[in-house]
Motif scaffolding. Structure first.
Motif, PDB file in Angstrom:
ATOM      1  N   VAL A  94       0.843  -1.207   0.000  1.00 32.32           N
ATOM      2  CA  VAL A  94       0.000   0.000   0.000  1.00 32.32           C
ATOM      3  C   VAL A  94       0.879   1.257   0.000  1.00 32.32           C
ATOM      4  CG1 VAL A  94      -1.698   1.297   1.345  1.00 32.32           C
ATOM      5  CG2 VAL A  94      -1.926  -1.184   1.112  1.00 32.32           C
ATOM      6  N   LEU A  95       1.998   1.216   0.753  1.00 29.45           N
ATOM      7  CA  LEU A  95       2.887   2.380   0.819  1.00 29.45           C
ATOM      8  C   LEU A  95       3.439   2.719  -0.571  1.00 29.45           C
ATOM      9  CD1 LEU A  95       4.463   4.495   2.533  1.00 29.45           C
ATOM     10  CD2 LEU A  95       6.246   2.783   2.845  1.00 29.45           C
ATOM     11  N   THR A  96       3.769   1.683  -1.339  1.00 25.02           N
ATOM     12  CA  THR A  96       4.289   1.904  -2.696  1.00 25.02           C
ATOM     13  C   THR A  96       3.215   2.543  -3.575  1.00 25.02           C
ATOM     14  OG1 THR A  96       5.616  -0.075  -2.377  1.00 25.02           O
ATOM     15  CG2 THR A  96       5.430   0.749  -4.636  1.00 25.02           C
ATOM     16  N   ASP A 138       2.887   8.925   5.555  1.00 24.52           N
ATOM     17  CA  ASP A 138       4.178   9.123   6.212  1.00 24.52           C
ATOM     18  C   ASP A 138       4.987   7.820   6.277  1.00 24.52           C
ATOM     19  OD1 ASP A 138       6.163  10.448   7.522  1.00 24.52           O
ATOM     20  OD2 ASP A 138       5.048  10.830   9.373  1.00 24.52           O
ATOM     21  N   SER A 139       6.279   7.973   6.410  1.00 23.25           N
ATOM     22  CA  SER A 139       7.168   6.844   6.661  1.00 23.25           C
ATOM     23  C   SER A 139       8.499   7.406   7.102  1.00 23.25           C
ATOM     24  CB  SER A 139       7.366   6.035   5.374  1.00 23.25           C
ATOM     25  OG  SER A 139       8.545   5.257   5.500  1.00 23.25           O
ATOM     26  N   VAL A 140       9.033   6.860   8.174  1.00 25.56           N
ATOM     27  CA  VAL A 140      10.379   7.261   8.583  1.00 25.56           C
ATOM     28  C   VAL A 140      11.353   6.124   8.282  1.00 25.56           C
ATOM     29  CG1 VAL A 140      11.847   7.739  10.600  1.00 25.56           C
ATOM     30  CG2 VAL A 140       9.695   8.949  10.328  1.00 25.56           C
ATOM     31  N   CYS A 141      10.859   4.852   8.386  1.00 22.22           N
ATOM     32  CA  CYS A 141      11.783   3.720   8.251  1.00 22.22           C
ATOM     33  C   CYS A 141      11.900   3.234   6.816  1.00 22.22           C
ATOM     34  CB  CYS A 141      11.359   2.588   9.176  1.00 22.22           C
ATOM     35  SG  CYS A 141       9.895   1.712   8.607  1.00 22.22           S
ATOM     36  N   GLY A 142      11.169   3.885   5.908  1.00 20.87           N
ATOM     37  CA  GLY A 142      11.289   3.507   4.506  1.00 20.87           C
ATOM     38  C   GLY A 142      10.666   2.153   4.210  1.00 20.87           C
ATOM     39  N   GLY A 143       9.660   1.769   4.969  1.00 19.37           N
ATOM     40  CA  GLY A 143       8.919   0.540   4.659  1.00 19.37           C
ATOM     41  C   GLY A 143       9.483  -0.700   5.319  1.00 19.37           C
ATOM     42  N   ARG A 144      10.271  -0.515   6.367  1.00 20.31           N
ATOM     43  CA  ARG A 144      10.864  -1.694   7.022  1.00 20.31           C
ATOM     44  C   ARG A 144      10.007  -2.219   8.163  1.00 20.31           C
ATOM     45  NH1 ARG A 144      14.829   1.586   5.386  1.00 20.31           N
ATOM     46  NH2 ARG A 144      16.451   0.669   4.084  1.00 20.31           N
ATOM     47  N   GLY A 145       8.898  -1.638   8.376  1.00 17.99           N
ATOM     48  CA  GLY A 145       7.981  -2.151   9.391  1.00 17.99           C
ATOM     49  C   GLY A 145       8.398  -1.846  10.813  1.00 17.99           C
ATOM     50  N   ILE A 146       9.179  -0.785  11.025  1.00 20.67           N
ATOM     51  CA  ILE A 146       9.594  -0.511  12.406  1.00 20.67           C
ATOM     52  C   ILE A 146       9.156   0.859  12.928  1.00 20.67           C
ATOM     53  CG2 ILE A 146      11.529  -2.124  12.564  1.00 20.67           C
ATOM     54  CD1 ILE A 146      13.398   0.120  11.743  1.00 20.67           C
ATOM     55  N   CYS A 147       8.726   1.759  12.034  1.00 20.80           N
ATOM     56  CA  CYS A 147       8.419   3.106  12.543  1.00 20.80           C
ATOM     57  C   CYS A 147       6.929   3.309  12.840  1.00 20.80           C
ATOM     58  CB  CYS A 147       8.902   4.181  11.576  1.00 20.80           C
ATOM     59  SG  CYS A 147       7.916   4.319  10.086  1.00 20.80           S
ATOM     60  N   SER A 148       6.089   2.531  12.210  1.00 16.15           N
ATOM     61  CA  SER A 148       4.627   2.579  12.379  1.00 16.15           C
ATOM     62  C   SER A 148       3.996   3.883  11.920  1.00 16.15           C
ATOM     63  CB  SER A 148       4.210   2.295  13.830  1.00 16.15           C
ATOM     64  OG  SER A 148       4.277   3.469  14.591  1.00 16.15           O
ATOM     65  N   LYS A 149       4.748   4.684  11.176  1.00 18.21           N
ATOM     66  CA  LYS A 149       4.200   5.964  10.711  1.00 18.21           C
ATOM     67  C   LYS A 149       3.224   5.766   9.552  1.00 18.21           C
ATOM     68  CE  LYS A 149       6.582   8.886  13.182  1.00 18.21           C
ATOM     69  NZ  LYS A 149       5.925   9.772  14.106  1.00 18.21           N
ATOM     70  N   CYS A 150       3.262   4.601   8.902  1.00 16.33           N
ATOM     71  CA  CYS A 150       2.528   4.388   7.655  1.00 16.33           C
ATOM     72  C   CYS A 150       1.146   3.778   7.889  1.00 16.33           C
ATOM     73  CB  CYS A 150       3.341   3.469   6.761  1.00 16.33           C
ATOM     74  SG  CYS A 150       3.578   1.851   7.524  1.00 16.33           S
ATOM     75  N   GLN A 151       0.617   3.898   9.107  1.00 12.75           N
ATOM     76  CA  GLN A 151      -0.651   3.208   9.405  1.00 12.75           C
ATOM     77  C   GLN A 151      -1.794   3.666   8.507  1.00 12.75           C
ATOM     78  OE1 GLN A 151      -1.693   3.020  13.549  1.00 12.75           O
ATOM     79  NE2 GLN A 151       0.447   2.984  14.147  1.00 12.75           N
ATOM     80  N   ARG A 179      -3.673  -1.131   9.737  1.00  9.23           N
ATOM     81  CA  ARG A 179      -2.622  -1.983   9.162  1.00  9.23           C
ATOM     82  C   ARG A 179      -1.386  -1.116   8.934  1.00  9.23           C
ATOM     83  NH1 ARG A 179      -4.333  -6.547   6.246  1.00  9.23           N
ATOM     84  NH2 ARG A 179      -2.113  -7.030   6.333  1.00  9.23           N
ATOM     85  N   LEU A 180      -0.245  -1.753   8.785  1.00 13.78           N
ATOM     86  CA  LEU A 180       0.947  -1.006   8.398  1.00 13.78           C
ATOM     87  C   LEU A 180       0.969  -0.966   6.870  1.00 13.78           C
ATOM     88  CD1 LEU A 180       3.724  -2.324  10.842  1.00 13.78           C
ATOM     89  CD2 LEU A 180       2.338  -0.253  11.016  1.00 13.78           C
ATOM     90  N   GLY A 181       0.983   0.245   6.313  1.00 15.77           N
ATOM     91  CA  GLY A 181       0.881   0.412   4.859  1.00 15.77           C
ATOM     92  C   GLY A 181       2.056  -0.196   4.109  1.00 15.77           C
ATOM     93  N   CYS A 182       3.184  -0.352   4.797  1.00 16.48           N
ATOM     94  CA  CYS A 182       4.340  -0.906   4.087  1.00 16.48           C
ATOM     95  C   CYS A 182       4.301  -2.430   4.082  1.00 16.48           C
ATOM     96  CB  CYS A 182       5.634  -0.405   4.714  1.00 16.48           C
ATOM     97  SG  CYS A 182       5.842  -0.863   6.434  1.00 16.48           S
ATOM     98  N   GLN A 183       3.430  -3.013   4.913  1.00 23.51           N
ATOM     99  CA  GLN A 183       3.378  -4.472   5.004  1.00 23.51           C
ATOM    100  C   GLN A 183       2.178  -5.052   4.253  1.00 23.51           C
ATOM    101  OE1 GLN A 183       5.987  -6.090   6.442  1.00 23.51           O
ATOM    102  NE2 GLN A 183       6.784  -4.000   6.588  1.00 23.51           N
TER     103      GLN A 183
HETATM  104  S1  FES Z   1       6.921   2.670   6.866  1.00 23.96           S
HETATM  105 FE1  FES Z   1       7.745   2.384   8.807  1.00 23.96          FE
HETATM  106  S2  FES Z   1       6.452   0.875   9.600  1.00 23.96           S
HETATM  107 FE2  FES Z   1       5.702   1.116   7.633  1.00 23.96          FE
END
Ligand code: FES
Length: 680
Positions: free
Chosen positions: A24-26, A36-49, A90-94
């Motif tokens: 979804v983030l892509t 938003d995203s701080v971790c670039g889609g690595r699933g650790i920042c939770s900004k992409c909810q 959900r996390l948008g990057c996952q």
């Molecule tokens: S972009 Fe950081 S958790 Fe999804």
């Protein structure tokens, strides 16, 4: 032939088709959706909810099935068990796209989210922060392919975030190597852009994912007080607000006396610069402690101030501002680092933005009021006055905005008033005088009861009654006028003339006794003739400035008035008008904007777009120079009477009858009992 699933984002309405399995983030990035995203889609920042919506959406022409997104994965599972994800999130990057889907981006996940301001007219401010965080995984050094650590950080930002180029604050570079090693080559960097097209500047770095946030200070640097709001640069939330006195007061109460100090004393300007910077360091440490955050996380500071403070802050001799043609060293906005500004409580690389000035006497504080109150967007003619040691006055509507600054002096802030004090617990902030008995009742800061209500004295036992603050003195003078204890020229009557012993002799003049705490070792709180004179000077300067703008605009009336300033929220419209601080207007057309300059600073702190907006706006504002305008003096003299010598106040007259009294003795005119009453 099968078509790719349709992805619709709300609230933006952006939509597009993406192959099955696209995160979804892509999809959001490709459509330019603000996710938003701080971790670039690595699933650790939770900004992409995100929140997927299921069911029938005739509006969008889609049906969303339960399996429109991929199932909950191990990364989300882990995040949820450790930190907890809100139901439905959900996390948008996952989460990946499987079928047609409608996806809501909640406000917390938007970089450019709207923040509702707590102003009287609830307006929103849009987050558009200049400094943002990026998590990167950096290649380790390799002897066979020698590159610097910084170059590999830049390479990672290019590969992982598409950021082509960065520049670096030297102080950040100096600390980079241990951070990279501590984070095992995973770090979070803060990049600052002075402009959306500018090359981002590396201003801070932390090992691993930085989760403690980054902050900014919005500072209203006034001649008398310095007020700061510590703001979360991610959410726009104010974490703490605090203020201190400007220590430059010891060099002169008002701006011109500070300019004279600089002129008369070699090194005087440098001395004042040092004093204000030290105070800013103290304030920074205090406010960070109050909010419970590390001052090292304050990466941005925005200043609004009048031109003299502007120069003294920046270390520029203000001498040119003391004489016509009042040339500013620069009227443009200024961007520099905390290190260049000599502020030591902030990280050296923290970025400073000083709003542009409008003219030699109309500073960045007036610009901030314009940004906050937007007179140029008003359909009706609005007068905005920001009351402080200097009053910033703006008059305008969609056709044109005019601005001036008027030297009111510090009386409205409770300074130069015999019983005056700053707004703090124990200070009288509101007062009423009974027109028949001439007895006062009052309210003090820290207690909601009036002094004639049960329980008042028990409640204030702790603080005592310590003095009168700015709004209290305005009300006190207006009430003296309404109760017939003071005449239109500002003279307080004697006990014989007024029929109350509260009007007591004070040398050759008279004072009105509000409260006598001497039996308990407290102060005797009076309004003296000197206090009235100080308030008259201040209010005449304010009114004359407003009149000058009205002349320039060719009008005799305004449609509405906005009172701003540190105590703008507490001034009663009726009392301000009895005093003749503001032109006559229906009382329900007077509103308070609180600290508009401070709000303007906060808007600029949170938004690059707002900075560009005010930089454009200042060029379109017509400046009126009060200091060299002969009509200012005429208006000033006529405004000395309370409410005014010549201007009619018909709206005021419909609300209150002001007694016709005169205490200018000699002939003993106007003694008690011989007062006539008239309307207005
Ligand atoms: S972009 Fe950081 S958790 Fe999804």
């Amino acid at each position: 032939m099968t078509t790719d699933p349709l992805v619709i984002f709300t609230p933006s309405g952006k939509r597009g088709r993406f192959p099955v399995g696209t995160p979804v983030l892509t999809a959001a990035r490709q459509l330019g959706v603000d996710l938003d995203s701080v971790c670039g889609g690595r699933g650790i920042c939770s900004k992409c909810q995100i929140t997927p919506a299921y069911g029938d959406f005739p509006k969008h022409g889609v049906q969303v099935a339960e399996d429109a997104l991929s199932g909950w994965n191990a990364v989300e599972e882990r995040y949820d068990s450790k930190r907890g994800l809100k139901t439905g999130r959900r996390l948008g990057c996952q989460a990946t796209v499987q079928r047609d889907v409608v996806i809501d981006v909640p406000p917390e996940s938007q970089v450019h989210r709207q923040v509702v301001r707590k102003a009287a007219a609830a307006r929103t401010l849009q987050m558009d922060p200049a400094t943002r965080l990026y998590y990167v995984e950096v290649d380790q050094p390799d002897m066979h392919e020698p590159t610097g650590d910084l170059e590999r950080v830049a390479r990672a930002l290019r590969a992982q975030w598409g950021i082509e180029e960065i520049s670096t604050e030297f102080s950040t570079l100096a600390g980079l190597q241990p951070i990279l090693r501590k984070g095992d080559w995973r770090i979070t960097v803060a990049l600052h852009k002075s402009d959306n097209s500018a090359i981002p500047r590396l201003v801070a770095a932390w090992p691993g994912l930085h989760e403690a946030g980054i902050y900014g200070l919005a500072i209203d640097l006034g001649s008398t007080t310095i007020a700061a709001h510590l703001t979360d640069l991610d959410t726009g939330a104010v974490m703490a607000s605090s203020g201190i006195m400007n220590p430059q007061i010891r060099f002169g109460e008002d701006l011109m006396s500070r300019v004279s100090y600089a002129m008369m004393n070699p090194g005087g300007a440098t001395e004042m610069t040092r004093a204000v910077r030290e105070a800013l360091d103290t304030l920074t440490i205090e406010i960070a402690a109050e909010a419970g955050i590390d001052a090292g996380l304050i990466l941005e500071t925005v200043f609004v101030c009048n031109p003299v403070m502007h120069h003294l802050l920046l270390g520029i001799d203000p001498v040119e501002l003391g004489q016509a043609p009042f040339a500013l060293a620069t009227s443009d906005a200024v961007t520099l680092s905390a290190r260049e500004l000599g502020l030591t409580a902030l990280p050296g690389a923290a970025q400073i933005y000083v709003l542009p000035c409008i003219a030699g006497h109309v500073g960045a504080d007036a610009a901030a009021v314009a940004l906050s109150e937007q007179p140029g967007k008003s359909e009706d003619l609005v007068l905005v006055v920001d009351v402080g040691t200097n009053a910033e006055i703006l008059l305008g509507d969609t056709t044109r905005v005019l601005a001036c600054s008027s030297p009111t002096g510090p009386a409205f802030e409770g300074a130069q008033i015999s019983s005056g004090q700053r707004a703090a617990p124990g200070a009288i902030e509101a007062i009423r005088i009974d027109p028949v008995t001439k007895e006062p009742r009052f309210r003090v800061i820290g207690c909601d009861l009036w002094s004639d209500q049960d329980g008042f004295w028990q409640e204030v036992a702790q603080t005592g009654i310590t003095g009168i603050c700015g709004s209290g003195i305005i009300e006190a003078v207006a009430e003296l006028r309404i109760a017939g204890l003071m005449d239109p020229s500002g003279l307080i009557g004697s006990a014989a003339q007024t029929g109350t012993d509260r009007c007591e002799a004070d040398g050759r003049t008279h004072a009105y006794l509000i409260h006598d705490g001497s039996a308990e070792g407290g102060p005797r709180i009076t309004v003296t003739q000197g206090d009235i004179r100080a308030i008259q000077l201040a209010k005449s300067a304010l009114y004359a400035g407003a009149r000058l703008l009205m002349d320039e605009r060719g009008v005799d009336r305004v449609d509405r008035v906005v009172l701003a300033g540190a105590f703008g929220a507490h001034i009663s419209a009726l009392h301000a008008m009895v005093l003749g601080m503001i032109p006559d207007v229906a009382l329900d057309k007077v509103s308070s904007a609180g600290n508009a300059a401070g709000t303007g600073a906060r808007i600029a702190l949170c938004s690059l777009a707002a900075r560009r907006e005010i930089e454009r706006m200042v060029h379109r504002i017509t400046k009126v120079e009060t200091a060299i305008e002969p009509r200012f003096q005429e208006h000033f003299v006529a405004a000395n009477a309370i409410p005014h010598a010549t201007d009619p106040f018909p709206e005021l007259a419909s609300q209150v009858s002001l007694p016709v009294v005169s205490f200018n003795t000699g002939s003993g005119g106007g003694e008690g009992g011989r007062r006539r009453r008239r309307r207005g």
